[in-house]
Design an enzyme around this catalytic site. Structure first.
Site, mmCIF file in Angstrom:
data_model
loop_
_atom_site.group_PDB
_atom_site.id
_atom_site.type_symbol
_atom_site.label_atom_id
_atom_site.label_comp_id
_atom_site.label_asym_id
_atom_site.label_seq_id
_atom_site.Cartn_x
_atom_site.Cartn_y
_atom_site.Cartn_z
ATOM 1 N N ASN A 1 -10.191 0.765 -0.158
ATOM 2 C CA ASN A 1 -9.235 0.510 0.927
ATOM 3 C C ASN A 1 -9.789 0.912 2.282
ATOM 4 O O ASN A 1 -10.287 2.030 2.437
ATOM 5 C CB ASN A 1 -7.965 1.337 0.697
ATOM 6 N N ASP B 1 0.847 -1.194 0.000
ATOM 7 C CA ASP B 1 0.000 0.000 0.000
ATOM 8 C C ASP B 1 0.891 1.256 0.000
ATOM 9 O O ASP B 1 1.787 1.374 0.845
ATOM 10 C CB ASP B 1 -0.875 -0.053 1.267
ATOM 11 N N GLY C 1 -8.091 8.146 7.123
ATOM 12 C CA GLY C 1 -8.469 8.418 8.511
ATOM 13 C C GLY C 1 -9.884 8.968 8.584
ATOM 14 O O GLY C 1 -10.652 8.879 7.624
ATOM 15 N N ASP D 1 3.168 4.618 -5.348
ATOM 16 C CA ASP D 1 2.568 5.925 -5.126
ATOM 17 C C ASP D 1 3.546 7.006 -5.573
ATOM 18 O O ASP D 1 4.370 7.490 -4.798
ATOM 19 C CB ASP D 1 2.204 6.091 -3.649
HETATM 20 P P1 13P Z 1 -8.596 4.590 5.841
HETATM 21 O O1 13P Z 1 -7.522 4.469 6.877
HETATM 22 O O2 13P Z 1 -9.210 5.932 5.839
HETATM 23 O O3 13P Z 1 -9.590 3.495 5.946
HETATM 24 O O4 13P Z 1 -7.861 4.464 4.430
HETATM 25 C C1 13P Z 1 -7.133 3.308 4.134
HETATM 26 C C2 13P Z 1 -6.376 3.466 2.881
HETATM 27 O O5 13P Z 1 -6.782 4.129 1.965
HETATM 28 C C3 13P Z 1 -5.110 2.728 2.756
HETATM 29 O O6 13P Z 1 -4.449 3.020 1.585
#
Ligand code: 13P
Length: 288
Positions: free
Chosen positions: A230, A85, A179, A106
């Site tokens: 995600n 990620d 978040g 990214d």
């Molecule tokens: P959240 O922490 O807001 O659920 O987002 C997770 C995310 O996009 C990881 O790449």
């Protein structure tokens, strides 16, 4: 079943108008909870690993070995992709070497030409090895491993340039934030999403920051090409809350020594409940 690339599951999701959840993992318990839930619900699943979580778990090789062994020992038969990620350029190569089946590069903070050059190189490497590759255009807001993005809306033309390189999936910033969403959040920009969707053809789109997005917005995003969503913070919060409650109630803790299996069980159940709730909203149940 061995780890799989995310390509097939995402193309099916996009065509079938549902989304596959990427749930981030932080440790063994987290991973086990997500895998068991996906298996129970017959849903494909993507396990996301940030570079920080990879480091915490002692490195990407440990993560890949743990996940592969767990799939085997738990007899998981639904498709599982192990995905880096928000990878840095160097992190991508480390995960490819460690045995991940999917990578996110990214490059959103690089000038677009540099993002294109690096993504192009990684497309070739991933294609040769049969891995899926996610690229990002337009930074996602909020904080991810100490990196704070502003939550830009991606330029649809830039999205097309990156999509045309042959990536498997594309994360386009549409006002989404990692978040919790602030009270004055303007919501997702469906105008941007529709424009990106039109430019990139059938490419599965990725929605980051899945925590706290209202269900109607999730459904609309899926109708506009989002095939991967995600989720990280929501699992963390539900784990934290269940563990806090358990400790506050003092169950089995006082004078009985410390048994991590008991202490972590309520949190694991909370993660399972959160994953189930998300899979229901995303529509991936029964799609394995
Ligand atoms: P959240 O922490 O807001 O659920 O987002 C997770 C995310 O996009 C990881 O790449």
């Amino acid at each position: 079943m061995a780890l799989v690339s995310a390509k097939d599951m995402l193309e099916k999701a996009r065509a079938g108008k549902y989304a596959v959840g990427q749930f981030n993992i932080n440790n063994l318990e987290w991973t086990k909870s997500i895998l068991l839930t996906a298996q129970e619900l017959n849903s494909p699943v993507i396990l996301g690993v940030s570079e920080g979580a990879g480091k915490y778990m002692t490195g990407f090789k440990t993560v890949a070995a743990m996940v592969s062994a767990m799939i085997d020992e738990l007899k998981i038969t639904v498709p599982v992709a192990l995905h880096l990620d928000h990878g840095t350029y160097e992190g991508c190569y480390k995960c490819i070497e460690a045995g991940f089946s999917s990578i996110m590069f990214d490059g959103s903070h690089f000038p677009i030409e540099e993002n294109i050059a690096k993504t192009k190189e990684l497309v070739e490497v991933c294609n040769k090895k049969g891995l899926s590759l996610e690229a990002e255009v337009g930074a996602i807001g909020g904080e991810e491993d100490g990196v704070v993005g502003k939550g830009e809306c991606a330029d649809p033309e830039e999205c097309k340039k990156i999509a045309d390189l042959g990536v498997t999936m594309l994360a386009a910033g549409i006002g989404n934030i990692h978040g919790k969403y602030p009270a004055d959040w303007a919501g997702l920009s469906f105008e941007t999403l529709a424009a990106v969707n039109e430019k990139v053809g059938e490419m599965p789109l990725v929605l980051h920051g899945g925590t706290g997005i209202p269900t109607d917005m999730i459904k609309k995003a899926i109708s506009l090409g989002v095939a991967k969503i995600n989720v990280n913070t929501e699992c963390q919060l539900s784990f934290q809350e269940a563990t806090r409650k358990y400790i506050e109630e003092g169950k089995d803790l006082v004078g009985k020594g410390f048994d991590p299996r008991k202490l972590l069980a309520p949190g694991c159940q909370a993660i399972r409940d959160t994953v189930k709730e998300k899979m229901e909203i995303f529509g991936s149940i029964g799609k394995a």
